[in-house]
Write a protein that holds these residues in place. Structure first.
Motif, PDB file in Angstrom:
ATOM      1  N   MET A   1       1.642  46.930 -28.853  1.00 66.84           N
ATOM      2  CA  MET A   1       1.460  45.661 -28.162  1.00 66.84           C
ATOM      3  C   MET A   1       2.770  44.870 -28.156  1.00 66.84           C
ATOM      4  O   MET A   1       3.065  44.171 -27.228  1.00 66.84           O
ATOM      5  CB  MET A   1       0.356  44.863 -28.857  1.00 66.84           C
ATOM      6  N   LEU A   2       3.521  44.988 -29.272  1.00 63.74           N
ATOM      7  CA  LEU A   2       4.861  44.408 -29.328  1.00 63.74           C
ATOM      8  C   LEU A   2       5.677  45.340 -30.204  1.00 63.74           C
ATOM      9  O   LEU A   2       5.346  45.559 -31.364  1.00 63.74           O
ATOM     10  CB  LEU A   2       4.824  42.992 -29.921  1.00 63.74           C
TER      11      LEU A   2
ATOM     12  N   ARG B   1      10.985  36.247 -30.559  1.00 66.62           N
ATOM     13  CA  ARG B   1      12.314  35.646 -30.511  1.00 66.62           C
ATOM     14  C   ARG B   1      12.697  35.229 -29.097  1.00 66.62           C
ATOM     15  O   ARG B   1      13.736  34.611 -28.895  1.00 66.62           O
ATOM     16  CB  ARG B   1      13.350  36.665 -31.000  1.00 66.62           C
TER      17      ARG B   1
ATOM     18  N   ASP C   1      11.749  42.583 -32.872  1.00 62.40           N
ATOM     19  CA  ASP C   1      11.399  41.273 -33.413  1.00 62.40           C
ATOM     20  C   ASP C   1      11.296  41.383 -34.939  1.00 62.40           C
ATOM     21  O   ASP C   1      11.615  42.413 -35.511  1.00 62.40           O
ATOM     22  CB  ASP C   1      10.102  40.765 -32.769  1.00 62.40           C
ATOM     23  N   ASP C   2      10.863  40.304 -35.607  1.00 62.10           N
ATOM     24  CA  ASP C   2      10.711  40.364 -37.059  1.00 62.10           C
ATOM     25  C   ASP C   2       9.709  41.431 -37.462  1.00 62.10           C
ATOM     26  O   ASP C   2       9.832  42.063 -38.504  1.00 62.10           O
ATOM     27  CB  ASP C   2      10.219  39.011 -37.598  1.00 62.10           C
ATOM     28  N   ALA C   3       8.700  41.597 -36.644  1.00 59.28           N
ATOM     29  CA  ALA C   3       7.631  42.530 -36.949  1.00 59.28           C
ATOM     30  C   ALA C   3       7.039  43.019 -35.629  1.00 59.28           C
ATOM     31  O   ALA C   3       7.242  42.405 -34.578  1.00 59.28           O
ATOM     32  CB  ALA C   3       6.560  41.845 -37.797  1.00 59.28           C
ATOM     33  N   ALA C   4       6.337  44.130 -35.704  1.00 65.36           N
ATOM     34  CA  ALA C   4       5.655  44.659 -34.525  1.00 65.36           C
ATOM     35  C   ALA C   4       4.204  44.192 -34.535  1.00 65.36           C
ATOM     36  O   ALA C   4       3.686  43.785 -35.572  1.00 65.36           O
ATOM     37  CB  ALA C   4       5.711  46.175 -34.531  1.00 65.36           C
ATOM     38  N   VAL C   5       3.563  44.248 -33.404  1.00 63.65           N
ATOM     39  CA  VAL C   5       2.137  43.938 -33.307  1.00 63.65           C
ATOM     40  C   VAL C   5       1.438  45.172 -32.744  1.00 63.65           C
ATOM     41  O   VAL C   5       1.831  45.698 -31.693  1.00 63.65           O
ATOM     42  CB  VAL C   5       1.866  42.721 -32.402  1.00 63.65           C
ATOM     43  N   VAL C   6       0.448  45.651 -33.467  1.00 63.78           N
ATOM     44  CA  VAL C   6      -0.235  46.894 -33.134  1.00 63.78           C
ATOM     45  C   VAL C   6      -1.723  46.605 -32.961  1.00 63.78           C
ATOM     46  O   VAL C   6      -2.295  45.831 -33.738  1.00 63.78           O
ATOM     47  CB  VAL C   6      -0.016  47.916 -34.283  1.00 63.78           C
ATOM     48  N   GLY C   7      -2.334  47.214 -31.982  1.00 61.75           N
ATOM     49  CA  GLY C   7      -3.765  47.032 -31.776  1.00 61.75           C
ATOM     50  C   GLY C   7      -4.574  47.600 -32.931  1.00 61.75           C
ATOM     51  O   GLY C   7      -4.225  48.648 -33.483  1.00 61.75           O
ATOM     52  N   ALA C   8      -5.619  46.898 -33.314  1.00 58.14           N
ATOM     53  CA  ALA C   8      -6.522  47.364 -34.371  1.00 58.14           C
ATOM     54  C   ALA C   8      -7.937  47.033 -33.929  1.00 58.14           C
ATOM     55  O   ALA C   8      -8.608  46.197 -34.526  1.00 58.14           O
ATOM     56  CB  ALA C   8      -6.186  46.687 -35.703  1.00 58.14           C
TER      57      ALA C   8
ATOM     58  N   VAL D   1      -2.766  43.973 -35.562  1.00 52.65           N
ATOM     59  CA  VAL D   1      -2.165  43.862 -36.881  1.00 52.65           C
ATOM     60  C   VAL D   1      -0.652  43.710 -36.710  1.00 52.65           C
ATOM     61  O   VAL D   1      -0.039  44.358 -35.854  1.00 52.65           O
ATOM     62  CB  VAL D   1      -2.556  45.061 -37.781  1.00 52.65           C
TER      63      VAL D   1
ATOM     64  N   VAL E   1       3.014  44.218 -38.303  1.00 52.10           N
ATOM     65  CA  VAL E   1       3.568  45.150 -39.287  1.00 52.10           C
ATOM     66  C   VAL E   1       5.087  45.069 -39.308  1.00 52.10           C
ATOM     67  O   VAL E   1       5.739  45.046 -38.270  1.00 52.10           O
ATOM     68  CB  VAL E   1       3.059  46.594 -39.023  1.00 52.10           C
TER      69      VAL E   1
ATOM     70  N   GLY F   1       8.293  50.151 -34.673  1.00 49.88           N
ATOM     71  CA  GLY F   1       9.388  49.351 -35.209  1.00 49.88           C
ATOM     72  C   GLY F   1      10.075  50.053 -36.352  1.00 49.88           C
ATOM     73  O   GLY F   1       9.682  51.148 -36.749  1.00 49.88           O
TER      74      GLY F   1
ATOM     75  N   GLY G   1      -8.160  42.038 -34.657  1.00 53.35           N
ATOM     76  CA  GLY G   1      -8.132  43.128 -33.682  1.00 53.35           C
ATOM     77  C   GLY G   1      -6.726  43.578 -33.339  1.00 53.35           C
ATOM     78  O   GLY G   1      -6.528  44.510 -32.559  1.00 53.35           O
TER      79      GLY G   1
END
Lengths: 289, 289
Positions: free
Chosen positions: B1-2, A125, B6-13, A18, A20, B98, A16
């Motif tokens: 969501m983030l 981080r 950072d190393d990666a972003a967090v996206v709602g799915a 992802v 990226v 990101g 729910g």
């Protein structure tokens, strides 16, 4: 779920959310066609993004790629690149879901990796707290040693091959990312710019100081051999070399870490990253020694 | 969501699947800095990927961007680019999650858009069936007219401004994408290379023939004015001009389409795309006329 050939791909995101990550790799800056084959560049380009996803505690699921290629690029180079993407994805059970190709005067590679958190909180981080320990998984200094050998024009030979291959194909410890999240890691990143610099990001984002004990680092045998060949201190590669995409994480001190994680320091109050109690400043490692 | 940092972003799915589209835009090939501001390029680069996501029937949620920039790129151009990404995302309620920035001798932009299907099945290119109707939503020929005016060196003036702006900032009908999916569209894509060429992809993927009636196309007034200025047939821009990112979809004939969808043809057995009963071959529009 739906791969290349349509306007967009459809990728499963059972969590729910992802994860990226995207990077742009430019010929001459991030890779050289005379030093790395298309296959190697594909492996490396995929690896650095898949490692970013793993460093959030996620399992990489897929990759999409935007390619800019010169008209005279040999077809076998492009085929190798594609094979490299596929094979590096296969290491983590991911796949190439889609892409875009266009003409460009030099090879440009835009890579985006997606991943699934499997119900875990993302490991950022900014979660390092005083009293916790700093640990690393994976190789440090290998890619830097390989790069230095190539730059110095040292003829390739079997003894030195391992670090040259490491420069061409990093081989990050992907599974350690979600594993660290399960173990309770409170901060994590992949080492792409060098351990000191990357831990500096953790220290800054978390508002803490990180103290490293260089005696705790097991310098890899191939790195030592390469350092002897070039007459340099191997610890410099270990502490400042990027591109191995090792994982560095911060754990509560009570966590029992498996042997794949090597404790190399601790988190205290303050700021910056200290080695032997001294901060490595902007003037870098040479000045510090 | 983030977001970035950072190393990666967090996206709602929330759907449990994520739609992903990526493109690489190269200075001199996809945009010219003397024709378009950084802001315009940002709007356009975002638009073409957000439109790809919408053309699957998904609602765009976020964008990640990899940037290659020359050392002498004016900071205001880069700021404009960033603002353009942000503003085009805002049109659909998405955001920039990101990115990555690196040096390159020319401006290179890797854009990846993500979207959510909201429980709908993705609308691919392969679902067209004989007996169905072909409809378009959004503008056709505007961007091509604007590009032709710029290339011909026609001085900008208020009457011609709309098509020049359309070249710089496409303005795709994003909401029509998920809307078409809700209406029961069986195939859909966004018009990026020209309606004839793009519908050719639908015909091929679906194993059908598409017959267009050019009399059904309402040629926009600004397109007609620009065509008169340059002495060309405006229908050529409408049928072969790309980059407006209109949506073209195929619907069962019994679907009552809202006025935003203009029926322009029908699906029959066979192959290829026919206009007035004749196929536009590789030699293109001029030969056809």
């Amino acid at each position: 779920m739906l791969g290349p050939g349509d306007d967009a791909a459809v990728v499963g995101a059972p969590d729910g959310r992802v994860v990226v990550s995207t990077d742009l790799l430019i010929e001459g800056r991030h890779f050289r066609r005379d030093w790395s084959s298309g296959y190697d560049v594909g492996r490396k380009a995929a690896a650095q993004n898949l490692a970013d996803v793993a460093a959030m505690g996620a399992v990489p699921t897929s990759l999409v790629v935007g390619l800019g290629v010169p008209a005279d690029l040999p077809l076998e180079w492009l085929d190798g690149l594609t094979d490299g993407f596929r094979d590096e994805c296969a290491v983590v059970g991911a796949s190439v879901a889609g892409g875009d190709i266009t003409r460009c005067d030099l090879v440009v590679i835009g890579v985006t990796a997606l991943g699934d958190l499997g119900g875990r909180a993302p490991v950022t981080r900014s979660g390092a707290r005083p009293g916790q320990v700093v640990a690393v998984a994976g190789r440090l200094g290998y890619a830097a040693a390989g790069w230095a050998l190539l730059e110095a024009g040292v003829p390739e030979n079997p003894v030195l091959e391992e670090v040259v291959v490491a420069h061409r194909r990093p081989g990050p410890p992907y599974a350690m990312g979600p594993g660290a999240a399960e173990l309770g890691a409170s901060a994590m990143l992949d080492v792409s710019d060098g351990l000191l610099q990357d831990l500096g990001h953790v220290a800054e984002a978390s508002g803490v100081r990180i103290e490293l004990d260089p005696r705790a680092f097991a310098v890899g045998e191939p790195v030592s051999v390469a350092a002897k060949e070039l007459g340099v201190d191997p610890l410099e590669w270990v502490l400042t070399g990027g591109e191995d995409h090792a994982l560095a994480a911060v754990f509560p001190s009570e966590v029992r870490l498996p042997p794949s994680w090597q404790v190399v320091g601790r988190v205290v109050e303050g700021e910056g990253v200290l080695v032997h109690g001294r901060e490595i400043g902007r003037r870098g490692w040479d000045h510090f020694r």
